[in-house]
Design a protein around this motif. Structure first.
Motif, PDB file in Angstrom:
ATOM      1  N   THR A 176       0.812  -1.215   0.000  1.00  0.00           N
ATOM      2  CA  THR A 176       0.000   0.000   0.000  1.00  0.00           C
ATOM      3  C   THR A 176       0.846   1.265   0.000  1.00  0.00           C
ATOM      4  O   THR A 176       0.509   2.235  -0.687  1.00  0.00           O
ATOM      5  CB  THR A 176      -0.937   0.000   1.228  1.00  0.00           C
ATOM      6  N   TYR A 177       1.950   1.283   0.751  1.00  0.00           N
ATOM      7  CA  TYR A 177       2.725   2.521   0.888  1.00  0.00           C
ATOM      8  C   TYR A 177       3.320   2.989  -0.435  1.00  0.00           C
ATOM      9  O   TYR A 177       3.593   4.174  -0.610  1.00  0.00           O
ATOM     10  CB  TYR A 177       3.832   2.354   1.928  1.00  0.00           C
ATOM     11  N   GLY A 178       3.525   2.083  -1.400  1.00  0.00           N
ATOM     12  CA  GLY A 178       4.050   2.487  -2.696  1.00  0.00           C
ATOM     13  C   GLY A 178       3.084   2.254  -3.832  1.00  0.00           C
ATOM     14  O   GLY A 178       3.469   2.271  -5.001  1.00  0.00           O
ATOM     15  N   ASN A 179       1.809   2.055  -3.492  1.00  0.00           N
ATOM     16  CA  ASN A 179       0.789   1.700  -4.473  1.00  0.00           C
ATOM     17  C   ASN A 179      -0.242   2.824  -4.541  1.00  0.00           C
ATOM     18  O   ASN A 179      -1.050   2.980  -3.622  1.00  0.00           O
ATOM     19  CB  ASN A 179       0.127   0.383  -4.054  1.00  0.00           C
ATOM     20  N   PRO A 180      -0.243   3.627  -5.621  1.00  0.00           N
ATOM     21  CA  PRO A 180      -1.170   4.775  -5.682  1.00  0.00           C
ATOM     22  C   PRO A 180      -2.632   4.376  -5.576  1.00  0.00           C
ATOM     23  O   PRO A 180      -3.426   5.102  -4.968  1.00  0.00           O
ATOM     24  CB  PRO A 180      -0.861   5.408  -7.040  1.00  0.00           C
ATOM     25  N   ALA A 181      -3.014   3.237  -6.156  1.00  0.00           N
ATOM     26  CA  ALA A 181      -4.420   2.839  -6.136  1.00  0.00           C
ATOM     27  C   ALA A 181      -4.852   2.391  -4.745  1.00  0.00           C
ATOM     28  O   ALA A 181      -5.938   2.743  -4.268  1.00  0.00           O
ATOM     29  CB  ALA A 181      -4.659   1.724  -7.152  1.00  0.00           C
ATOM     30  N   LYS A 182      -4.009   1.601  -4.067  1.00  0.00           N
ATOM     31  CA  LYS A 182      -4.343   1.178  -2.710  1.00  0.00           C
ATOM     32  C   LYS A 182      -4.356   2.370  -1.757  1.00  0.00           C
ATOM     33  O   LYS A 182      -5.219   2.471  -0.874  1.00  0.00           O
ATOM     34  CB  LYS A 182      -3.343   0.130  -2.219  1.00  0.00           C
ATOM     35  N   THR A 183      -3.391   3.272  -1.943  1.00  0.00           N
ATOM     36  CA  THR A 183      -3.348   4.461  -1.096  1.00  0.00           C
ATOM     37  C   THR A 183      -4.615   5.289  -1.258  1.00  0.00           C
ATOM     38  O   THR A 183      -5.224   5.728  -0.273  1.00  0.00           O
ATOM     39  CB  THR A 183      -2.117   5.312  -1.436  1.00  0.00           C
ATOM     40  N   LEU A 184      -5.038   5.497  -2.511  1.00  0.00           N
ATOM     41  CA  LEU A 184      -6.251   6.285  -2.759  1.00  0.00           C
ATOM     42  C   LEU A 184      -7.478   5.562  -2.225  1.00  0.00           C
ATOM     43  O   LEU A 184      -8.389   6.204  -1.673  1.00  0.00           O
ATOM     44  CB  LEU A 184      -6.399   6.572  -4.252  1.00  0.00           C
TER      45      LEU A 184
END
Length: 389
Positions: free
Chosen positions: A236-244
């Motif tokens: 998640t910390y480097g994943n734009p979609a999971k972060t959003l």
């Protein structure tokens, strides 16, 4: 509520993904390449048009068809008007829908049909209308369907739809739900690219968009890179979609866009969030968005509970809080509106997220970056939010 622990559990995500939504999102690049091959085999890339059409009319079924029309208009920069034909019918069932050509449509106009089904009687009837009026017809649908036959009878060009994973599946397989997904829902990721890609190749032949083979290859490559960065294996910390997706948990997304391509992505995202994740979302274009949605930033949704501080909240569900999502194409002309939007959000204490492709991206790559990231976001919200489309 969003189960954020599920976001960093790839095997658990795969088990929850009984419709193969993550696979559909990850295979978007492959879908583009397949669609290019189908368009070439159908002879679309060899067309030698006499000139541009007077107008382009788009019709079809499924949530993606609106985005197809939006993007064709955006890439054409207004050189030719693009209009989406809205259906009418007594039921939402695609078999009951009917389309009507505008009264002015004639031999100078181009009718584009895009559908993941191809059995809609209303679309076949629309092809007959177009033939009587002298309109040129191009359709993108599964091969061997009634729409393909109607297009051939009207002397139009029929391009087979690039295959959607899971569409040949007959039912659930308890041995491996991920390897044998159920039929994908209409808003599943990947359907858009299967319908849009052949029409982009056609727009290139008509001189309406820069979508030559190298550009479409770059589009597919960008989709692959987004899938690698936003896929379930990426933390998640480097994943734009999971972060959003985590940021939108419990939020009402206000999708503010700058530019025609970003606007199309915002509208498609709102549709996908609703259809897949059951989440409401509002869209508006900058700078008008600040006026259109400004009242939401300090209204009841803003969370002002000072008038009833001591009431019992144990049994109350958490209200949706507005969160601005800025979608940009990176155009310098929009910088002042973007700065003003940030200032407005900060002034009201409204959280804000931003998506913007890397500098130097083509408009095709920009569309790929925004749409693919938002598709993954909608899928994660659906799966980690406990919703099974």
């Amino acid at each position: 509520m969003l189960d954020e622990t599920l976001l960093d559990a790839p095997e658990a995500l795969a088990g929850a993904d009984t419709h193969g939504l993550l696979r559909g999102a990850a295979q978007a690049g492959a879908r583009v390449r397949t669609a290019v091959r189908h368009a070439t085999e159908a002879g679309l890339t060899e067309l030698r048009p006499d000139g541009r059409p007077r107008a382009i009319l788009v019709a079809g079924t499924g949530p993606a068809v609106s985005c197809v029309a939006d993007l064709l208009g955006a890439f054409g920069n207004g050189a030719v008007p693009v209009s989406l034909l809205r259906p009418a019918g007594p039921l939402a069932d695609p078999g009951a829908l009917r389309w009507t050509l505008p009264g002015w449509a004639g031999p100078l106009d181009l009718l584009l049909l895009a559908t993941p089904d191809g059995t809609e009687a209303g679309l076949a009837a629309l092809v007959e209308q177009a033939y009587r009026r002298g309109c040129t017809v191009v359709s993108v649908s599964p091969s061997g369907t009634p729409l393909t036959g109607a297009t051939a009878q009207a002397r139009g060009l029929a391009v087979p739809l690039a295959a959607v994973p899971g569409e040949a599946y007959e039912g659930p397989d308890p041995r491996d739900a991920y390897e044998q997904p159920r039929p994908a829902p209409p808003a599943a990721p990947g359907v858009l690219w299967a319908m849009l890609t052949p029409l982009l190749a056609l727009a290139d032949r008509l001189g309406l968009a820069a979508a030559e083979p190298t550009g479409l290859q770059a589009l597919a490559d960008r989709l692959d890179r987004v899938a690698e960065r936003c896929g379930p294996a990426a933390a998640t910390y480097g994943n734009p979609a999971k972060t959003l997706a985590a940021e939108l948990s419990g939020a009402l997304p206000l999708l503010w866009s700058e530019g025609a391509v970003a606007g199309a992505a915002a509208r498609h995202c709102a549709t996908t969030l609703t259809a897949l994740a059951g989440r409401p979302a509002l869209t508006a274009e900058l700078p008008e968005a600040m006026t259109a949605h400004g009242a939401l930033l300090d209204g009841a949704l803003a969370g002002d509970d000072t008038d009833d501080f001591f009431r019992d909240r144990v049994e109350e569900p958490e209200p949706l809080r507005p969160r601005i999502v800025l979608l940009r194409e990176g155009a310098p002309a929009g910088e002042s509106a973007t700065v003003a939007a940030r200032d407005l959000a900060y002034g009201h204490g409204t959280p804000i997220s931003e998506l913007e492709p890397a500098e130097g991206s083509s408009r095709l790559e920009t569309a790929a970056e925004l749409l693919a990231t938002l598709d993954f976001t909608a899928v994660y919200l659906a799966l980690a939010g406990g919703r099974r489309p």
